[in-house]
Scaffold this motif. Structure first.
Motif: not given
Length: 324
Positions: A20-27, A29-49
């Motif tokens: 149960r603990t590992l399942l909680t950690r896995l969920l 982890a998925i949230g962390v990956l979504v957050a990382a993907a969101t931050v990466a998506f936003l930051l790269v678009r601040l670098s220019g065209d």
């Protein structure tokens, strides 16, 4: 007269709490990956065209608009973001703007080189740090302990890129026993792996020394000594296992750090891994490639942390009991 019914408390199956603990950690982890993907998506678009880099300086506005539409950069930002997230579960990271190929294919070509470098550095770090930490703990306050801690302090304070340049000057330029750069043989792997491992050696050795000193002063170690057990037996069979938990946590984090730290090392030694690819992609404003590289490093940290959490239950029975 009927006997009262006594309800027997239900005992959870062994390992259910851990699962149960590992399942909680896995969920999580998925949230962390979504957050990382969101931050990466936003930051790269601040670098220019990126269109400005892909077209010649004399390109017309119509050509810029056509290229932007073909790359999908003319769509609303929210639509681009949702389309990006939709492709992640299918490992569809889009098409590289610079290489004009699927990002997944470009990454797969570079991942083996980075994993090879990180694995070699991790092995070197553990092989050197564990004996050094044990040696320093057994000679606490003596000259050997002072020497090890001084070397550790130097290794932890020295930037990786400076260490790499120094190793190149000594072993490749002056002594000419190892190549300064390149990829493909064991000789090419030595200098970048050692450069990448030095900081991890310092971190692991210091933590192992501190943890062992604490464990060696505990009651069960004094009992083992009273029974006449030798020092190597006490260290290997009793002390090291109890001192290993915090060290394993740091080793797991260092594995992720080795992959992230490979960016500078790969640049110094022209190592064709993801770190060098990321630097090139940032310079080219290759949005899809930068996003995928950042997500790869984030996923590495997440996976390593999950493995560390699972290893706790194997090494420490108290962890298994606490999760029941």
């Amino acid at each position: 007269m009927t006997q009262p019914v006594v309800e027997v408390p239900r005992v959870p199956a062994p390992g259910a709490g851990i699962a149960r603990t590992l399942l909680t950690r896995l969920l999580g982890a998925i949230g962390v990956l979504v957050a990382a993907a969101t931050v990466a998506f936003l930051l790269v678009r601040l670098s220019g065209d990126p269109v400005a880099l892909l077209l010649p300086p004399d390109a017309t506005a119509e050509q810029e608009a056509t290229l932007r539409a073909s790359l999908g950069l003319d769509r609303p930002l929210l639509v681009q973001y949702l389309d990006y997230l939709w492709g992640l579960p299918r490992l569809d990271f889009g098409t590289s703007l610079f290489y004009d190929r699927p990002v997944a294919d470009v990454l797969l070509e570079r991942i083996p080189a980075t994993l090879q470098l990180a694995a070699a550095a991790a092995v070197i770090a553990v092989v050197i740090a564990v004996p050094a930490g044990i040696y320093a703990a057994l000679r606490r306050g003596r000259a050997g302990d002072t020497g090890v801690m001084a070397a550790v302090l130097v290794g932890q304070s020295t930037p990786a890129f400076w260490t790499g340049i120094l190793l190149v000057l000594v072993f490749a330029v002056q002594w000419q026993v190892l190549p300064a750069s390149g990829y493909g043989s064991l000789e090419h792997l030595v200098l970048p792996a050692v450069t990448l491992a030095i900081y991890s050696v310092a971190v692991i050795a210091r933590l192992l020394r501190s943890s062992l000193i604490e464990v060696l002063g505990s009651d069960h170690i004094r009992t083992a000594r009273a029974k006449g057990l030798s020092t190597p037996t006490i260290v290997v069979s009793h002390a090291l296992r109890h001192a290993a938990l915090p060290v394993i946590t740091v080793v797991g984090l260092e594995v992720g750090s080795l992959l992230g730290g490979a960016i500078l090392t790969e640049q110094v030694f022209s190592w064709p891994g993801i770190g060098r690819l990321t630097v090139e992609a940032i310079g080219n404003r290759d949005f899809p490639l930068v996003q995928a590289a950042i997500l790869f490093f984030a996923a590495t940290f997440v996976v390593v942390n999950l493995i560390v959490d699972a290893s706790y239950a194997i090494l420490d029975p108290r962890v298994r009991v606490s999760h029941r």
